[in-house]
Design an enzyme around this catalytic site. Structure first.
Site, mmCIF file in Angstrom:
data_model
loop_
_atom_site.group_PDB
_atom_site.id
_atom_site.type_symbol
_atom_site.label_atom_id
_atom_site.label_comp_id
_atom_site.label_asym_id
_atom_site.label_seq_id
_atom_site.Cartn_x
_atom_site.Cartn_y
_atom_site.Cartn_z
ATOM 1 N N VAL A 50 0.829 -1.205 0.000
ATOM 2 C CA VAL A 50 0.000 0.000 0.000
ATOM 3 C C VAL A 50 0.862 1.253 0.000
ATOM 4 O O VAL A 50 0.622 2.190 -0.775
ATOM 5 C CB VAL A 50 -0.959 0.007 1.203
ATOM 6 C CG1 VAL A 50 -1.778 1.296 1.231
ATOM 7 C CG2 VAL A 50 -1.886 -1.198 1.150
ATOM 8 N N LYS A 91 -6.000 -1.225 11.060
ATOM 9 C CA LYS A 91 -7.225 -1.647 11.746
ATOM 10 C C LYS A 91 -6.946 -2.223 13.127
ATOM 11 O O LYS A 91 -7.719 -2.004 14.067
ATOM 12 C CB LYS A 91 -7.984 -2.662 10.891
ATOM 13 C CG LYS A 91 -7.131 -3.811 10.402
ATOM 14 C CD LYS A 91 -7.853 -4.617 9.349
ATOM 15 C CE LYS A 91 -6.912 -5.602 8.674
ATOM 16 N NZ LYS A 91 -5.952 -4.936 7.778
ATOM 17 N N VAL A 126 -10.938 -0.023 7.005
ATOM 18 C CA VAL A 126 -12.083 -0.921 6.869
ATOM 19 C C VAL A 126 -12.577 -0.904 5.432
ATOM 20 O O VAL A 126 -12.979 0.148 4.926
ATOM 21 C CB VAL A 126 -13.245 -0.509 7.809
ATOM 22 C CG1 VAL A 126 -14.420 -1.465 7.643
ATOM 23 C CG2 VAL A 126 -12.790 -0.479 9.260
ATOM 24 N N GLY A 128 -10.985 -1.404 2.490
ATOM 25 C CA GLY A 128 -10.153 -0.986 1.363
ATOM 26 C C GLY A 128 -10.647 0.300 0.735
ATOM 27 O O GLY A 128 -10.717 1.348 1.380
ATOM 28 N N GLY A 140 -2.146 -14.232 -4.253
ATOM 29 C CA GLY A 140 -1.847 -13.054 -3.452
ATOM 30 C C GLY A 140 -3.010 -12.529 -2.642
ATOM 31 O O GLY A 140 -2.920 -11.455 -2.039
ATOM 32 N N GLU A 192 -2.211 -14.251 2.916
ATOM 33 C CA GLU A 192 -0.824 -14.199 3.368
ATOM 34 C C GLU A 192 -0.264 -15.625 3.511
ATOM 35 O O GLU A 192 -1.013 -16.606 3.561
ATOM 36 C CB GLU A 192 -0.738 -13.489 4.715
ATOM 37 C CG GLU A 192 -1.266 -12.070 4.711
ATOM 38 C CD GLU A 192 -0.363 -11.102 3.965
ATOM 39 O OE1 GLU A 192 0.812 -11.460 3.715
ATOM 40 O OE2 GLU A 192 -0.827 -10.009 3.633
ATOM 41 N N ASP A 233 -9.113 -10.451 11.561
ATOM 42 C CA ASP A 233 -9.101 -9.266 10.709
ATOM 43 C C ASP A 233 -10.489 -8.628 10.655
ATOM 44 O O ASP A 233 -10.645 -7.418 10.854
ATOM 45 C CB ASP A 233 -8.638 -9.645 9.301
ATOM 46 C CG ASP A 233 -8.702 -8.477 8.337
ATOM 47 O OD1 ASP A 233 -7.759 -7.677 8.307
ATOM 48 O OD2 ASP A 233 -9.715 -8.360 7.611
ATOM 49 N N LYS A 235 -12.143 -4.873 12.291
ATOM 50 C CA LYS A 235 -12.986 -3.938 11.541
ATOM 51 C C LYS A 235 -14.340 -3.761 12.218
ATOM 52 O O LYS A 235 -14.896 -2.659 12.245
ATOM 53 C CB LYS A 235 -13.143 -4.433 10.106
ATOM 54 C CG LYS A 235 -11.818 -4.480 9.345
ATOM 55 C CD LYS A 235 -11.941 -5.206 8.031
ATOM 56 C CE LYS A 235 -10.589 -5.306 7.328
ATOM 57 N NZ LYS A 235 -10.652 -6.091 6.074
ATOM 58 N N GLY A 247 -5.997 -4.842 -1.628
ATOM 59 C CA GLY A 247 -5.138 -4.593 -2.783
ATOM 60 C C GLY A 247 -4.421 -3.267 -2.643
ATOM 61 O O GLY A 247 -4.945 -2.321 -2.031
#
Length: 460
Positions: A43, A132, A159, A161, A214, A217, A228, A232, A329
């Site tokens: 990112v 997050k 949260v 993307g 991808g 992970e 995850d 959020k 992404g």
């Protein structure tokens, strides 16, 4: 008097005051607004690219130029993106944090992210973050510090993307009463479940495919176990209900127990399985949950495919709203980060800040005992007489009404040490209390004919 009486907030928190104060209210249209980056991974690299490639357009939108003043990372020698000026790279994260007008924190995790963000705020810098985990754990402290220091904290990318969800909850719906938000907020798990649904893949094969592309992970634990999405959920609940909700208040279940049989049975009932993050505020208090659920295939969330995310918001006056888009992404997430950077930069030019995050309520957290739903429970059992009667009796003894039982009579692999066939038995309940349901399932699992862990799915 407390022992901290007379100490500054920075001293009480163990933070240093020896930082340079960035320039507030920069009104000279030619003076660059300094943007410091912490982290230059997937990112961060894209944020640097957009800041560089769209420099002139961004200046026109803001009224002053943006200038990358420093990029902190662990291994500057490994950064090879052609748009990054290598002279800006450093390992001195504290210097970048305290010598910026806008700090963009993209390193993730709790520490040193928390310390660096607080130092930046105390130095007079506004902060944009996609972290997050940090906000789910320390959000109220960070929001309060930003307000006390008279600077901004923005985190749209934390949260969903590229999906604009945080801003509507923080600003657009602030005059309404949000009662619930439910969403598909983890692209990795959605991709895996979607591949299992559309291609009939087993979980492990779908996971490996997600890693190869991808979407997952190398260590996917945080995604597939629900952490995850839980982070959020905590952030969304705090904003939606104006009350502190941390990751410690969120109950979570992952998708590792979901099998191809679960997917097939759901399809037969015209449903799909999604990992949902669900937050609500009702008479029992605030609830924040993450769990796999059965969703009717005509519900909008059922059509969220691949790595996309979506959130379904209900408010008293606005009624139902849905937000949908790329949930992860480099470029999509960077788009959300840049939106925050531009917003904060405009505030700096105008000599002010945006609306602060109001945590004026301290609502109780709803206990698990207040949760109820219809459930579908799948057991893997040894094929022998009397199994249905024994399981049905346990459910009846706990006061749970069974809506239906499905027994899959297809041969399945033999369990080690057992010579007979293993079968899948699926019990669907009427509405019942979740605590009671789980106690019932635990008692059923005490039978020696039950093999492995059961799968428990909620009906949405």
């Amino acid at each position: 008097m407390g022992q901290l009486e007379g100490l500054s907030r920075q001293q009480a928190d163990g933070r240093s005051d020896d930082v340079e104060t960035p320039r507030k209210g920069i009104h000279n249209s030619t003076t660059p607004i300094r943007v410091g980056l912490l982290g230059v991974g997937t990112v961060g690299s894209q944020v640097a690219r957009i800041l560089t490639e769209q420099k002139d357009d961004l200046q026109q939108r803001i009224g002053q130029p943006l200038e990358i003043s420093g990029i902190a990372c662990l291994h500057p020698e490994e950064v090879n993106a052609p748009w990054i000026d290598k002279s800006l790279l450093t390992t001195d994260s504290k210097y970048v944090a305290t010598h910026s007008d806008i700090l963009v924190e993209l390193i993730g995790g709790l520490e040193p992210a928390r310390s660096l963000v607080l130092k930046a705020l105390d130095s007079g810098a506004s902060v944009v973050t996609a972290n997050k985990a940090l906000l789910a754990k320390y959000g109220p402290e960070i929001y309060r510090t930003a307000e006390e220091d008279g600077v901004d904290i923005y985190f749209e990318a934390a949260v969903g993307g590229a999906i604009p969800l945080i801003r509507p909850l923080r600003e657009s719906l602030v005059g309404d009463k949000v009662t619930s938000v439910l969403g598909v907020l983890n692209g990795t798990t959605n991709y895996i479940l979607d591949e299992m649904t559309t291609k009939g893949l087993d979980f492990n094969i779908a996971l490996k495919d997600a890693q190869a592309k991808g979407y997952a992970e190398a260590d996917p634990t945080g995604d597939i176990e629900g952490e995850d999405a839980a982070n959020k959920a905590a952030i969304v609940a705090s904003l939606a209900f104006h009350t502190p909700v941390s990751i410690d208040d969120v109950t979570m279940e992952g998708i590792t127990s979901i099998t191809a049989d679960d997917i097939a049975l759901a399809k037969a009932e015209h449903k799909v399985i999604k990992l949902l993050a669900v937050v609500s505020n009702d008479e029992d208090g605030v609830s924040a949950r993450v769990y796999p659920a059965l969703i009717p295939d005509d519900h909008p969330l059922a059509s969220v495919h691949g790595s996309f995310n979506a959130a379904f918001v209900h408010a008293n006056e606005a009624d139902d709203l849905m937000f949908y888009g790329r949930g992860a992404g480099g470029a999509p997430t960077a788009s959300a980060v840049l939106g925050d950077i531009v917003t904060v930069a405009r505030h700096i030019v105008q000599g002010g800040t945006g609306p602060q995050i109001s945590m004026y309520r301290n609502l109780p957290k709803a206990p698990l005992s207040a949760s109820s739903a219809e459930f579908a429970v799948r057991f893997r059992v040894c094929d022998r007489p009397g199994i249905l009667a024994a399981i049905s009796k346990v459910f009846a003894d706990h006061g749970i009404s069974i809506n239906g039982i499905n027994q899959d009579l297809r041969p399945t692999p033999h369990d080690p040490g057992y010579s007979g066939e293993l079968q899948t038995l699926r019990v669907v309940t009427h509405q019942c209390n979740e605590n009671t349901l789980r106690e019932t399932v635990d008692d059923v699992c005490k039978f020696d004919f039950v093999i492995g862990d059961p799968s428990i799915l909620r009906e949405m």
